[in-house]
Write an enzyme that holds these catalytic residues in place. Structure first.
Site, short mmCIF file in Angstrom:
data_model
loop_
_atom_site.label_atom_id
_atom_site.label_comp_id
_atom_site.label_asym_id
_atom_site.label_seq_id
_atom_site.Cartn_x
_atom_site.Cartn_y
_atom_site.Cartn_z
N HIS A 243 0.83 -1.21 0.00
CA HIS A 243 0.00 0.00 0.00
C HIS A 243 0.87 1.26 0.00
CE1 HIS A 243 -2.72 2.92 2.26
NE2 HIS A 243 -3.40 2.64 1.15
N HIS B 204 -0.65 10.75 -2.47
CA HIS B 204 -1.99 10.41 -1.96
C HIS B 204 -2.90 11.62 -1.79
CE1 HIS B 204 -5.02 9.60 1.17
NE2 HIS B 204 -5.09 8.41 0.61
O1 G3P Z 1 -6.59 1.57 -2.64
C1 G3P Z 1 -6.77 1.23 -1.32
C2 G3P Z 1 -6.57 2.38 -0.41
O2 G3P Z 1 -5.36 2.99 -0.73
C3 G3P Z 1 -7.68 3.39 -0.46
O3 G3P Z 1 -7.58 4.38 0.50
O4 G3P Z 1 -7.02 6.59 1.34
O5 G3P Z 1 -5.29 4.84 1.35
O6 G3P Z 1 -6.01 5.86 -0.79
P1 G3P Z 1 -6.43 5.45 0.60
CA CA Z 2 -4.79 4.59 -2.31
#
Ligand code: G3P
Ligand code: CA
Length: 246
Positions: A8, A50
């Site tokens: 992630h 992000h």
């Molecule tokens: O794609 C999964 C996750 O990354 C979604 O939430 O806020 O971490 O981008 P966020």
């Molecule tokens: Ca994400």
């Protein structure tokens, strides 16, 4: 089927999220894939970050869309992991070039919920095509118009429906809009009904963000398609161990 481990924002527990350093570490930690977030700069370049602003991760302040790529590259992107002194915001193309020689899957999340970033879907598809990585990419978004647009532009593109709470018949909705996978949050699990329904509808589950070890074990035992985690090294061990027990 063995659950895949997707890093992630890269191996973001250990290196600055969404940087080449975090993606390199994910490769070293034997992730099966990486997840990343894209936004557009003032000069319409695709960058991997992000938030809509740079404040949380960089030594600067302001909206991504109000900086040119050259301006953004001047900021240090190591606020969360200061030991990575050279980390900067990467372009999507740079990340694709890093990953191209590997076998990793790339989950590109289009961050179009707050700013629409007109034309971002076309740009992302073009960049992936230029890298020759069409078969390795899955496109996701919380802004479902982006998923529909990606599918319209390229019916062969694989898409994932990002969602959070309170959905009724999410599998039916996913099929309705043409999504190929479900990206639910980890706090919806354990959830036998969703696991059952997604299997019935042939919608793989790619679950975020799974950092709790017992939950990794549970999801690996359920053989969900992928877990998206900040700690790919830990998930790797758990998923591989499960494989040897069975
Ligand atoms: O794609 C999964 C996750 O990354 C979604 O939430 O806020 O971490 O981008 P966020
Ligand atoms: Ca994400």
């Amino acid at each position: 089927m063995k659950t895949k481990v997707w890093a992630h924002r890269g191996a973001s527990a250990y290196a600055p999220e969404n940087t080449l350093e975090a993606f390199e570490l994910a490769i070293k930690q034997k992730a099966d894939g990486i997840e990343l977030d894209v936004q557009l700069t003032k000069d319409k370049k695709l960058v991997v970050i992000h938030d809509e602003t740079i404040d949380r991760v960089c030594d600067g302040s302001g909206y991504v869309k109000e900086f040119t790529l050259e301006e953004l590259k001047q900021f240090h992107c190591n606020k969360l992991h200061p030991q990575f002194k050279d980390a900067v915001i990467p372009e999507l193309g740079e990340v694709l070039m890093l990953l191209k020689p590997t076998s990793l899957t790339v989950n590109i999340e289009l961050k179009t919920g707050i700013f629409r970033y007109k034309g971002i879907e076309e740009k992302v598809l073009t960049e992936v095509k230029m890298a020759g990585m069409e078969d390795r990419v899955i496109y996701s978004s919380f802004h479902h118009k982006s998923i529909v647009k990606i599918k319209k532009l390229d019916p062969d593109a694989v898409t994932g429906l990002l969602f959070s709470d309170g959905w009724i018949n999410v599998t039916g909705y996913a099929r309705l809009i043409g999504a190929d996978a479900l990206h639910p949050p980890v706090y919806q699990f354990p959830n036998r009904q969703l696991i059952k329904n997604s299997r019935k509808r042939k919608l793989p589950l790619h679950i975020w963000t799974v950092n709790d070890e017992p939950m990794m074990e549970y999801l690996a035992a359920q053989e969900v398609a992928a877990i998206i985690t900040n700690t790919p090294d830990i998930a790797r061990k758990i998923v591989d161990k499960k494989g040897t027990i069975l």
